[in-house]
Scaffold this active site. Sequence first.
Site, PDB file in Angstrom:
ATOM      1  N   LYS A 175       1.113   4.438  -2.718  1.00  0.00           N
ATOM      2  CA  LYS A 175       0.849   5.815  -2.321  1.00  0.00           C
ATOM      3  C   LYS A 175       2.070   6.709  -2.562  1.00  0.00           C
ATOM      4  O   LYS A 175       1.925   7.899  -2.863  1.00  0.00           O
ATOM      5  CB  LYS A 175       0.412   5.861  -0.858  1.00  0.00           C
ATOM      6  CG  LYS A 175      -0.926   5.210  -0.577  1.00  0.00           C
ATOM      7  CD  LYS A 175      -2.092   6.052  -1.087  1.00  0.00           C
ATOM      8  CE  LYS A 175      -2.724   5.573  -2.335  1.00  0.00           C
ATOM      9  NZ  LYS A 175      -3.889   6.401  -2.754  1.00  0.00           N
ATOM     10  N   TYR A 234       0.835  -1.199   0.000  1.00  0.00           N
ATOM     11  CA  TYR A 234       0.000   0.000   0.000  1.00  0.00           C
ATOM     12  C   TYR A 234       0.873   1.254   0.000  1.00  0.00           C
ATOM     13  O   TYR A 234       0.646   2.186  -0.780  1.00  0.00           O
ATOM     14  CB  TYR A 234      -0.920  -0.011   1.226  1.00  0.00           C
ATOM     15  CG  TYR A 234      -1.701   1.264   1.425  1.00  0.00           C
ATOM     16  CD1 TYR A 234      -2.707   1.626   0.537  1.00  0.00           C
ATOM     17  CD2 TYR A 234      -1.435   2.104   2.512  1.00  0.00           C
ATOM     18  CE1 TYR A 234      -3.435   2.798   0.725  1.00  0.00           C
ATOM     19  CE2 TYR A 234      -2.156   3.262   2.711  1.00  0.00           C
ATOM     20  CZ  TYR A 234      -3.156   3.612   1.814  1.00  0.00           C
ATOM     21  OH  TYR A 234      -3.869   4.773   1.998  1.00  0.00           O
TER      22      TYR A 234
END
Length: 286
Positions: free
Chosen positions: A175, A171
């Site tokens: 990002k 993740y």
Amino acid sequence: MVFNPTTDIPDLAGKYILVTGGTAGIGKESVLALAKHNPECIYFTGRDSKRADEIIAETKPSKVVFLECDMTSLASVQAMAQRVISETDRLDVLMCNAGVMNVPPALTKDGFEVHFGINHMAHALLIKLLLPTLLHTAEAPGSDVRIVSLTSQASLHIQEEGSGIIQAQRYGQSKLANLLYAAELARRYPQITSVSIHPGVVRTGLVSSQGMFSKALIYITNPLSTMTPADGARNQLWAATTDKQSIVNGEYYEPVGKRGKHMRKSRDVGLAEKLWDWTQSELDGF
């Protein structure tokens, strides 16, 4: 910074806006808030047509148009973008809001790791396909075209290479890509204001769907800072609508309207260039 969407979003007359992931969470709240300020048209994407119908009913009489899209499929993203292009030659705001967080290991339909595929690659393709429309809009006198990309503080705390891959790292990598790509967009296309924003820790499905350990960690490390979706949408609404003189092209912002702190990788111009070149190569067939 105090930012009240009801009073601080200006009149959006004539503006065309596209919000990805607009059927739930802070994407939905963004659509609802923007619709109150007289835009010409708001497009929003998602996969839940029932929720979309409810949002359209709630935003009447504003023109709000649902675009069904599966962000795990670049072909679906391409079809959605082509519909927008066929319907308008103007786009003032592209809000890249859709995303997933800490989901189990999986690949998208195009073979990308699912976090990276949805959070970065799908939006990169959307930006590529809509860039001519965005640039055309930016040519008009007095134009103010924005691309707002959602990132996360998680992008600043990913571990170095070789430390093992876990869900949070996957993740965080996606990002970080959002943050770097927004900065590179600003360098390559300065006529468009492109920024990345962290919405804060928001009580949406992204958090509620986490496992017990991940959810506990989120709340323990942010005991006083979790917020409602309406509050969580404020930073991206600020970035999309604040006076152009109040925002720095290419910057990263934390809630609300505060220039965020960077780590080494998030300021790495060379890494951003490599990401851009690799991404464009991967999207060459679209």
